[in-house]
Motif scaffolding. Structure first.
Motif, short mmCIF file in Angstrom:
data_model
loop_
_atom_site.label_atom_id
_atom_site.label_comp_id
_atom_site.label_asym_id
_atom_site.label_seq_id
_atom_site.Cartn_x
_atom_site.Cartn_y
_atom_site.Cartn_z
N GLU A 314 0.67 -1.28 0.08
CA GLU A 314 0.16 0.19 -0.22
C GLU A 314 0.91 1.33 0.18
O GLU A 314 1.79 1.32 0.82
N THR A 315 0.65 2.06 -1.07
CA THR A 315 1.12 3.18 -1.20
C THR A 315 0.50 4.01 -0.53
O THR A 315 -0.60 4.37 -0.02
N GLU A 316 1.42 5.59 -0.31
CA GLU A 316 1.30 6.34 0.04
C GLU A 316 -0.06 7.08 -1.01
O GLU A 316 -1.41 7.65 -0.34
N PRO A 317 -0.20 7.01 -1.58
CA PRO A 317 -1.34 7.25 -3.06
C PRO A 317 -2.00 6.71 -2.62
O PRO A 317 -3.78 7.14 -2.43
N GLN A 318 -2.17 5.50 -2.55
CA GLN A 318 -3.37 4.95 -1.93
C GLN A 318 -3.63 4.59 -1.26
O GLN A 318 -5.03 4.48 -1.10
N PHE A 319 -2.95 4.74 0.06
CA PHE A 319 -3.90 5.12 1.10
C PHE A 319 -4.35 6.31 0.98
O PHE A 319 -5.73 6.47 1.74
N GLU A 320 -4.06 7.44 0.57
CA GLU A 320 -5.27 8.74 0.00
C GLU A 320 -6.26 8.94 -0.67
O GLU A 320 -6.64 9.43 -0.50
N GLU A 321 -6.08 7.58 -1.36
CA GLU A 321 -7.13 7.31 -2.14
C GLU A 321 -8.19 7.02 -1.11
O GLU A 321 -9.69 7.17 -1.53
N LEU A 322 -7.96 6.05 -0.58
CA LEU A 322 -8.71 4.95 0.33
C LEU A 322 -9.59 6.58 1.00
O LEU A 322 -10.82 6.30 1.62
N LEU A 323 -8.57 7.38 1.82
CA LEU A 323 -9.34 8.76 2.43
C LEU A 323 -10.48 9.32 2.08
O LEU A 323 -11.19 9.64 3.00
N ASP A 324 -9.72 9.76 0.75
CA ASP A 324 -10.93 10.39 -0.08
C ASP A 324 -12.21 9.85 -0.62
O ASP A 324 -13.38 10.10 -0.63
N PHE A 325 -11.90 8.48 -0.66
CA PHE A 325 -12.96 7.46 -0.61
C PHE A 325 -14.04 7.67 0.45
O PHE A 325 -15.40 8.32 0.29
N MET A 326 -13.42 7.49 1.14
CA MET A 326 -13.45 7.44 2.44
C MET A 326 -15.03 9.28 2.72
O MET A 326 -15.91 9.37 3.30
N ARG A 327 -14.07 9.74 2.75
CA ARG A 327 -14.58 11.46 2.74
C ARG A 327 -16.01 11.56 2.04
O ARG A 327 -16.60 11.86 2.03
N ARG A 328 -15.45 10.63 1.28
CA ARG A 328 -16.99 11.32 -0.22
C ARG A 328 -18.44 10.24 0.25
O ARG A 328 -19.15 11.22 0.51
N TRP A 329 -17.80 9.06 0.61
CA TRP A 329 -19.18 8.39 0.82
C TRP A 329 -19.57 8.61 2.85
O TRP A 329 -20.74 8.30 2.88
N ARG A 330 -18.92 9.16 3.12
CA ARG A 330 -19.80 9.93 4.37
C ARG A 330 -20.37 8.17 5.13
O ARG A 330 -21.46 8.61 5.89
N PHE A 331 -19.75 7.23 5.09
CA PHE A 331 -20.00 6.63 5.93
C PHE A 331 -20.08 6.93 7.73
O PHE A 331 -19.79 6.97 8.91
N GLU A 332 -21.65 6.28 8.21
CA GLU A 332 -22.04 6.72 9.12
C GLU A 332 -20.96 5.95 10.38
O GLU A 332 -21.12 6.82 11.59
N ARG A 333 -20.77 4.96 10.32
CA ARG A 333 -19.98 3.76 10.53
C ARG A 333 -18.92 3.60 9.98
O ARG A 333 -18.77 2.82 9.39
N LEU A 334 -17.67 3.18 10.86
CA LEU A 334 -16.86 3.36 10.31
C LEU A 334 -15.48 2.52 11.46
O LEU A 334 -15.48 3.41 12.08
#
Length: 453
Positions: A314-334
């Motif tokens: 897992e690279t830093e850009p791949q982690f940042e993609e995960l972070l952006d994905f989570m912020r976009r979809w705004r899961f109520e519980r994670l």
């Protein structure tokens, strides 16, 4: 057999393991054993272990050693070790902890009475029981439940057919085996007759339910049948893999009287390269299409997911993609886990393992971002009128109770502090949300408000 022998259990790990614990206790109870909550003084203590990741294995070993110590001090009669760690390590556990009396694999739980009787009969030559993987799902009827009286986990399948590269569960629990619908319904009816109001459906993958048995996913049909069980008021779905969401299933999730608009959907990651290395069998685009469908067709939906950071490569850009994905979809519980290198899994042989301090930093960053999302969601509930399932009275407080809305699975999500008169645990009551406190809500019993107005 000596009557009224006593047993105690320490149940570790997931709700599926808890169901196994309750089944073993039920079988022992049917044969004259009485449950006691504390191990001290028990004739038999069972440690039902978890073997999923290293931290869980260490917790299991520490608990085993505590029980063996009690035995050596004469405070318990005998120690039986069961569950996933027992299945994984088998007789090696006896070498590591020689004070263990019996080791029972996952598929030996149905013979727990015979194993317990070995202790009283001093049959020391037989210290392990490891039957082969069950060809059909084991029964979970006649359980002696150790949850709150008004909720129960209902296991609809055993094992897993997924081959996620980081996971060792299939090697411990065997292939996926669905329970027949009639068997699940019968168990639900028994639980309802015992006072259960909330059924929480669990399996390693609940959306896969029925494929092995009927040739097609039948979760939708199962839910229709469970809706008709008298006494059950809430049905909660956990551990749905992001596949096999048919239109029929979405229709039921969007219109059901009892199935809650709450889905636990473990996604693990959002980067396609990482998903391929994990062998998750889905892409980010497929995940997002599913999330669009779920959000669009299920009103007031609350989504829980889990993410895995620090996977090999897992690279830093791949982690940042995960972070952006989570912020976009705004899961109520994670929830977030750091990768645990499990021996004999394909991921253990991958190159470029991530240092633990980097994985931990990524976990902390993801949780910090999620905290903002979760707290904002809590605040958005203020002023709403929601049903609350009352779990118990808050110790030391008059007319204050702990409960949960549809958005809160027990133990893993937030709680609701409810104030009011005439409240009884186990009931679902109308409440007004009056404040938010981080992950939790504060509510007033609507009937109490009406009486004061």
């Amino acid at each position: 057999m000596k009557q009224h022998r006593t047993c105690a259990i320490v149940s570790l790990g997931c709700p599926k393991n808890l169901v196994d614990s309750e089944r073993m206790l039920g079988l022992l109870n049917l044969h004259g054993y009485q449950l006691q909550w504390e191990p001290e003084g028990a004739d038999v203590v069972i440690v039902n272990t978890c073997g999923f990741v290293e931290s869980a294995r260490q917790e299991s070993l520490e608990t085993i050693r505590e029980m063996v110590d009690l035995k050596e001090r004469g405070l318990v009669g005998g120690v039986i070790v069961a569950g996933c760690l027992a299945q994984r390590d088998q007789f090696r556990l006896l070498e590591e902890c020689p004070g263990i009396d019996q080791v029972v694999g996952v598929f030996g739980r149905e013979e727990i009475v015979q194993v317990a009787e070995r202790l009283s009969n001093s049959q020391a030559s037989e210290r392990g029981l490891f039957p082969p993987v069950a060809a059909k799902a084991l029964p979970d009827s006649d359980r002696l439940r150790i949850t709150l009286p008004h909720l129960a986990f209902l296991k609809i399948a055993e094992g897993c057919d997924r081959l996620c590269t980081f996971c060792s569960i299939p090697s411990m629990r065997g292939p996926y085996v669905s329970k027949p619908i009639e068997q699940v319904v019968a168990e639900a009816q028994q639980l309802a007759a015992d006072g259960v109001r909330e059924l929480i459906l669990v399996a390693q993958d609940t959306s896969f339910y029925g494929l092995d048995l009927y040739g097609r996913a039948e979760l939708a049909q199962l839910l229709l049948r469970l809706e008709e069980v008298p006494g059950v008021e809430w049905i909660r779905l956990m551990y749905l893999y992001p596949m096999h969401f048919t239109d029929e299933l979405l229709d039921i999730l969007g219109s059901s009287r009892k199935v809650l608009p709450y889905l636990d959907l473990p996604l693990q990651h959002a980067n396609d390269t990482i998903l391929r290395r994990m062998k998750r069998q889905v892409t980010r685009a497929q995940i997002e299409r599913l999330l669009d469908r779920l959000r669009g067709r299920i009103a007031n939906l609350v989504l829980r997911t889990t993410m895995l950071v620090g996977f090999p490569g897992e690279t830093e850009p791949q982690f940042e993609e995960l972070l952006d994905f989570m912020r976009r979809w705004r899961f109520e519980r994670l929830g977030v886990f750091t990768y645990s290198c499990e021996p004999n899994t394909p991921a253990a042989r991958l190159p470029d393992h991530i240092p633990s301090e980097i994985a931990q930093r990524r976990r902390d960053a993801l949780l910090a971002a999620q905290q903002e999302i979760a707290f904002a969601w809590s605040r958005s509930q203020i002023g709403k009128h929601l049903d609350v399932l009352v779990d118990r009275e808050l110790p030391g407080e008059k007319n204050v109770y702990l409960g949960r809305t549809y958005a809160d699975a027990p133990e893993v999500d937030g709680v609701v502090y409810v104030s009011g008169e005439g409240i009884q645990p186990g009931r679902i009551i109308p409440c007004e949300i009056v404040a938010a406190k981080n992950y939790d809500l504060i509510a007033a019993y609507a009937n109490s408000l009406a009486q004061r107005s």
